[in-house]
Design an enzyme around this catalytic site. Structure first.
Site, PDB file in Angstrom:
ATOM      1  N   ASP A  27      -5.488  -5.540   0.583  1.00 15.50           N
ATOM      2  CA  ASP A  27      -5.210  -4.319   1.360  1.00 15.50           C
ATOM      3  C   ASP A  27      -3.800  -3.744   1.145  1.00 15.50           C
ATOM      4  O   ASP A  27      -3.559  -2.581   1.457  1.00 15.50           O
ATOM      5  CB  ASP A  27      -5.388  -4.584   2.861  1.00 15.50           C
ATOM      6  CG  ASP A  27      -6.827  -4.910   3.219  1.00 15.50           C
ATOM      7  OD1 ASP A  27      -7.703  -4.722   2.363  1.00 15.50           O
ATOM      8  OD2 ASP A  27      -7.066  -5.361   4.366  1.00 15.50           O
ATOM      9  N   ARG A  64     -15.508  27.660  -8.230  1.00 12.14           N
ATOM     10  CA  ARG A  64     -14.731  27.693  -9.477  1.00 12.14           C
ATOM     11  C   ARG A  64     -15.522  27.104 -10.649  1.00 12.14           C
ATOM     12  O   ARG A  64     -14.995  26.937 -11.736  1.00 12.14           O
ATOM     13  CB  ARG A  64     -13.437  26.882  -9.297  1.00 12.14           C
ATOM     14  CG  ARG A  64     -12.381  27.538  -8.429  1.00 12.14           C
ATOM     15  CD  ARG A  64     -11.035  26.835  -8.592  1.00 12.14           C
ATOM     16  NE  ARG A  64     -11.164  25.386  -8.415  1.00 12.14           N
ATOM     17  CZ  ARG A  64     -11.119  24.762  -7.233  1.00 12.14           C
ATOM     18  NH1 ARG A  64     -10.940  25.454  -6.134  1.00 12.14           N
ATOM     19  NH2 ARG A  64     -11.251  23.458  -7.168  1.00 12.14           N
ATOM     20  N   ARG A  76     -12.941  -7.839  -3.871  1.00 15.58           N
ATOM     21  CA  ARG A  76     -12.165  -9.048  -3.575  1.00 15.58           C
ATOM     22  C   ARG A  76     -12.236 -10.079  -4.704  1.00 15.58           C
ATOM     23  O   ARG A  76     -11.436 -11.016  -4.739  1.00 15.58           O
ATOM     24  CB  ARG A  76     -12.679  -9.664  -2.273  1.00 15.58           C
ATOM     25  CG  ARG A  76     -12.285  -8.880  -1.036  1.00 15.58           C
ATOM     26  CD  ARG A  76     -11.320  -9.668  -0.183  1.00 15.58           C
ATOM     27  NE  ARG A  76     -11.967 -10.799   0.391  1.00 15.58           N
ATOM     28  CZ  ARG A  76     -12.510 -10.842   1.605  1.00 15.58           C
ATOM     29  NH1 ARG A  76     -12.453  -9.782   2.376  1.00 15.58           N
ATOM     30  NH2 ARG A  76     -13.085 -11.916   2.051  1.00 15.58           N
ATOM     31  N   ASP A 119      -1.105 -10.729   7.251  1.00 11.80           N
ATOM     32  CA  ASP A 119      -0.234 -10.757   8.439  1.00 11.80           C
ATOM     33  C   ASP A 119      -0.753 -11.682   9.548  1.00 11.80           C
ATOM     34  O   ASP A 119       0.039 -12.318  10.245  1.00 11.80           O
ATOM     35  CB  ASP A 119       0.082  -9.353   8.955  1.00 11.80           C
ATOM     36  CG  ASP A 119      -1.165  -8.574   9.316  1.00 11.80           C
ATOM     37  OD1 ASP A 119      -2.272  -9.009   8.934  1.00 11.80           O
ATOM     38  OD2 ASP A 119      -1.032  -7.531   9.980  1.00 11.80           O
ATOM     39  N   ASP A 141      -1.238  -4.165   2.874  1.00 17.30           N
ATOM     40  CA  ASP A 141      -0.740  -3.618   4.150  1.00 17.30           C
ATOM     41  C   ASP A 141       0.267  -4.536   4.838  1.00 17.30           C
ATOM     42  O   ASP A 141       0.329  -4.588   6.057  1.00 17.30           O
ATOM     43  CB  ASP A 141      -1.933  -3.359   5.096  1.00 17.30           C
ATOM     44  CG  ASP A 141      -2.729  -4.628   5.381  1.00 17.30           C
ATOM     45  OD1 ASP A 141      -2.546  -5.627   4.658  1.00 17.30           O
ATOM     46  OD2 ASP A 141      -3.537  -4.627   6.321  1.00 17.30           O
ATOM     47  N   ARG A 177     -10.641 -17.802   8.354  1.00 15.45           N
ATOM     48  CA  ARG A 177      -9.943 -17.184   9.485  1.00 15.45           C
ATOM     49  C   ARG A 177     -10.275 -18.064  10.690  1.00 15.45           C
ATOM     50  O   ARG A 177     -11.417 -18.457  10.855  1.00 15.45           O
ATOM     51  CB  ARG A 177     -10.464 -15.770   9.733  1.00 15.45           C
ATOM     52  CG  ARG A 177     -10.427 -14.845   8.498  1.00 15.45           C
ATOM     53  CD  ARG A 177     -10.746 -13.415   8.901  1.00 15.45           C
ATOM     54  NE  ARG A 177     -11.288 -12.622   7.808  1.00 15.45           N
ATOM     55  CZ  ARG A 177     -10.557 -11.869   6.994  1.00 15.45           C
ATOM     56  NH1 ARG A 177      -9.254 -11.833   7.123  1.00 15.45           N
ATOM     57  NH2 ARG A 177     -11.136 -11.153   6.045  1.00 15.45           N
ATOM     58  N   ARG A 221      -9.878  -1.801   5.613  1.00 16.07           N
ATOM     59  CA  ARG A 221      -9.904  -1.845   7.079  1.00 16.07           C
ATOM     60  C   ARG A 221      -9.040  -0.747   7.700  1.00 16.07           C
ATOM     61  O   ARG A 221      -9.392   0.410   7.601  1.00 16.07           O
ATOM     62  CB  ARG A 221      -9.475  -3.224   7.571  1.00 16.07           C
ATOM     63  CG  ARG A 221     -10.116  -3.484   8.921  1.00 16.07           C
ATOM     64  CD  ARG A 221      -9.938  -4.862   9.488  1.00 16.07           C
ATOM     65  NE  ARG A 221      -9.458  -5.907   8.671  1.00 16.07           N
ATOM     66  CZ  ARG A 221      -9.992  -7.113   8.614  1.00 16.07           C
ATOM     67  NH1 ARG A 221     -11.047  -7.390   9.339  1.00 16.07           N
ATOM     68  NH2 ARG A 221      -9.459  -8.050   7.868  1.00 16.07           N
ATOM     69  N   GLU A 233     -11.850  14.385  -5.039  1.00 15.00           N
ATOM     70  CA  GLU A 233     -11.619  15.718  -4.473  1.00 15.00           C
ATOM     71  C   GLU A 233     -10.971  15.613  -3.097  1.00 15.00           C
ATOM     72  O   GLU A 233     -10.183  16.447  -2.699  1.00 15.00           O
ATOM     73  CB  GLU A 233     -12.947  16.482  -4.331  1.00 15.00           C
ATOM     74  CG  GLU A 233     -13.306  17.315  -5.545  1.00 15.00           C
ATOM     75  CD  GLU A 233     -13.580  16.484  -6.774  1.00 15.00           C
ATOM     76  OE1 GLU A 233     -14.124  15.379  -6.614  1.00 15.00           O
ATOM     77  OE2 GLU A 233     -13.242  16.924  -7.880  1.00 15.00           O
ATOM     78  N   LYS A 261     -17.182  23.991 -10.540  1.00 10.92           N
ATOM     79  CA  LYS A 261     -17.305  22.530 -10.524  1.00 10.92           C
ATOM     80  C   LYS A 261     -18.724  22.153 -10.101  1.00 10.92           C
ATOM     81  O   LYS A 261     -19.247  22.732  -9.142  1.00 10.92           O
ATOM     82  CB  LYS A 261     -16.313  21.957  -9.516  1.00 10.92           C
ATOM     83  CG  LYS A 261     -15.545  20.781 -10.049  1.00 10.92           C
ATOM     84  CD  LYS A 261     -14.545  20.276  -9.055  1.00 10.92           C
ATOM     85  CE  LYS A 261     -13.487  19.504  -9.811  1.00 10.92           C
ATOM     86  NZ  LYS A 261     -12.521  18.873  -8.985  1.00 10.92           N
ATOM     87  N   GLU A 287     -12.730   2.101   4.490  1.00 12.15           N
ATOM     88  CA  GLU A 287     -13.878   1.705   5.316  1.00 12.15           C
ATOM     89  C   GLU A 287     -13.654   1.906   6.821  1.00 12.15           C
ATOM     90  O   GLU A 287     -14.609   2.113   7.555  1.00 12.15           O
ATOM     91  CB  GLU A 287     -14.232   0.243   5.048  1.00 12.15           C
ATOM     92  CG  GLU A 287     -13.103  -0.692   5.432  1.00 12.15           C
ATOM     93  CD  GLU A 287     -13.327  -2.126   5.001  1.00 12.15           C
ATOM     94  OE1 GLU A 287     -14.438  -2.476   4.599  1.00 12.15           O
ATOM     95  OE2 GLU A 287     -12.364  -2.889   5.073  1.00 12.15           O
ATOM     96  N   THR A 342      -3.250 -10.279  -0.180  1.00 12.01           N
ATOM     97  CA  THR A 342      -4.356  -9.505   0.409  1.00 12.01           C
ATOM     98  C   THR A 342      -4.591  -8.279  -0.454  1.00 12.01           C
ATOM     99  O   THR A 342      -3.619  -7.640  -0.901  1.00 12.01           O
ATOM    100  CB  THR A 342      -4.075  -9.070   1.863  1.00 12.01           C
ATOM    101  OG1 THR A 342      -5.015  -8.031   2.201  1.00 12.01           O
ATOM    102  CG2 THR A 342      -2.687  -8.511   2.079  1.00 12.01           C
ATOM    103  N   GLY A 355      -8.573 -13.223   4.193  1.00  7.73           N
ATOM    104  CA  GLY A 355      -9.442 -12.783   3.093  1.00  7.73           C
ATOM    105  C   GLY A 355      -8.878 -13.210   1.750  1.00  7.73           C
ATOM    106  O   GLY A 355      -7.671 -13.113   1.528  1.00  7.73           O
TER     107      GLY A 355
HETATM  108  O1  F6P Z   1      -8.263  -7.934   4.482  1.00  8.21           O
HETATM  109  C1  F6P Z   1      -9.020  -7.893   3.330  1.00  8.21           C
HETATM  110  C2  F6P Z   1     -10.401  -7.333   3.614  1.00  8.21           C
HETATM  111  O2  F6P Z   1     -11.142  -7.341   2.411  1.00  8.21           O
HETATM  112  C3  F6P Z   1     -10.447  -5.944   4.250  1.00  8.21           C
HETATM  113  O3  F6P Z   1     -10.241  -4.916   3.310  1.00  8.21           O
HETATM  114  C4  F6P Z   1     -11.798  -5.948   4.863  1.00  8.21           C
HETATM  115  O4  F6P Z   1     -11.883  -5.054   5.935  1.00  8.21           O
HETATM  116  C5  F6P Z   1     -11.943  -7.362   5.344  1.00  8.21           C
HETATM  117  O5  F6P Z   1     -11.077  -8.150   4.554  1.00  8.21           O
HETATM  118  C6  F6P Z   1     -13.339  -7.918   5.264  1.00  8.21           C
HETATM  119  O6  F6P Z   1     -13.328  -9.181   5.790  1.00  8.21           O
HETATM  120  P1  F6P Z   1     -14.533 -10.213   5.659  1.00  8.21           P
HETATM  121  O7  F6P Z   1     -14.552 -10.698   4.232  1.00  8.21           O
HETATM  122  O8  F6P Z   1     -14.206 -11.295   6.605  1.00  8.21           O
HETATM  123  O9  F6P Z   1     -15.767  -9.437   5.968  1.00  8.21           O
END
Ligand code: F6P
Length: 329
Positions: free
Chosen positions: A135, A219, A262, A110, A137, A79, A179, A195, A221, A230, A133, A18
């Site tokens: 993410d 309270r 993105r 990764d 991660d 990919r 993801r 929240e 709100k 997601e 990325t 991505g």
């Molecule tokens: O890894 C980055 C990311 O944006 C994730 O957050 C998301 O789940 C995924 O890529 C979406 O991938 P694509 O653009 O292939 O739909």
């Protein structure tokens, strides 16, 4: 950490997986630092797909003009299922050898690093990874290129949603990307005053969220924002809204932020990170180090073996979730 002894004259750079804001700044750093060190730098289009299809072109200093501020990746990305197979990698390695590419810089996540590790193991092509990325991660790096921009993009959206939520006394569920990881959700949730934050690592439930919203209403709100990562596929926010409706009768508006996270111009933090990491990747190759990723530990750049990066998981911090929960009272 692997080392190689052959002298390198020509390196290739590519983006994979991505796209992430700041990838262009990383490409620019690789090209300009490489040329400053008397290397020839080639760009490979569409990641591993272009490597197998021989889309390999020389890059010059001027090709890098006016890209530091641009989102996306000028090299394009992709990919590839074919590259995950040994035959795909044979094709890619043959093309790289024919183009006399001595070493590579791979900017990606990764999955991309698994491919890079295999290229070194199977074909002895030295590769250094740069984590790109949204993410965040990637094990071995506190920060990845694109994360800061994505968080700020999502935060801007949440601030706008808050205006309309407050005007109508409404409950909103905002779904962010990520993801299987909750970095974007936990950071955006804390910074946006959510929240409740749903992440794969956290343990909140619809029941807890409903209780909290009811307490908050008690309270005084009048509007609330829930943030969710997601999950495996986009649309989780709709499931949550349904579950909340069934449980409490409350109506929740859903907003899925999606791919806008993105794109866009990278923040200063992402441009600086990308520039430093791109430069460090070239420097590592010149010193004969490979099969590593350039990561960060705080402000410091570190070299982490790709084997470790790809075999370990990085989890988002749970303390951000508990803090967000206390602060959103
Ligand atoms: O890894 C980055 C990311 O944006 C994730 O957050 C998301 O789940 C995924 O890529 C979406 O991938 P694509 O653009 O292939 O739909």
């Amino acid at each position: 950490m692997a080392q190689f002894s052959q002298k390198i004259k020509r390196i290739g750079v590519f983006t994979s997986g991505g796209d992430a804001p700041g990838m262009n700044a990383a490409i620019r750093a690789v090209v300009r630092v490489g040329i400053a060190q008397n290397l020839e730098v080639y760009g490979i289009q569409n990641g591993y797909v272009g490597m197998m299809e021989n889309k390999i072109y020389p890059l010059q200093l001027r090709d890098m003009a006016n890209i530091i501020q641009r989102g996306g990746t000028i090299l394009k990305t992709g990919r590839s299922a074919e590259f995950m197979k040994a035959e795909g990698r044979v094709k890619a390695a043959q093309n790289l050898k024919a183009a006399q590419i001595d070493a590579l810089v791979c900017i990606g996540g990764d999955g991309s690093f698994r491919g890079a590790h295999a290229l070194w193991e199977e074909h002895h092509i030295p590769v250094v990874g740069v984590p790109g990325t949204i993410d965040n991660d990637i094990f071995g790096s506190d920060k990845t290129i694109g994360f800061d921009t994505a968080v700020n993009t999502a935060l801007e959206a949440i601030d706008r949603i808050r205006d309309t939520a407050a005007s109508h006394d409404r409950l909103f569920i905002v779904e962010v990307m990520g993801r299987n990881s909750g970095f974007i959700a936990s950071h955006v949730g804390l910074a946006g005053g959510a929240e409740e934050i749903f992440t794969p690592e956290g343990n909140t439930t619809v029941e807890k969220a409903v209780d909290r919203i009811k307490e908050a209403i008690g309270r005084g709100k009048t509007s609330s924002i829930l943030v969710t990562a997601e999950g495996q596929k986009p649309g989780r926010a709709y499931d949550l809204a349904d579950a909340i409706r069934k449980k409490s009768g409350m109506d929740a508006k859903v907003c899925i932020l999606g791919h806008q996270q993105r794109g866009g111009s990278p923040t200063a933090a992402d441009r600086i990170l990308a520039s430093r990491m791109g430069a460090a990747a070239v420097d590592s190759l010149l010193k004969g180090y490979c099969d590593i990723m350039i990561g960060t530990e705080g402000e410091r750049l570190v070299q982490v073996p790709l084997d470790l990066v790809t075999k370990n998981e990085k989890k988002s911090q749970l303390d951000l979730l508990s803090l967000a929960s206390i602060l959103a009272t």
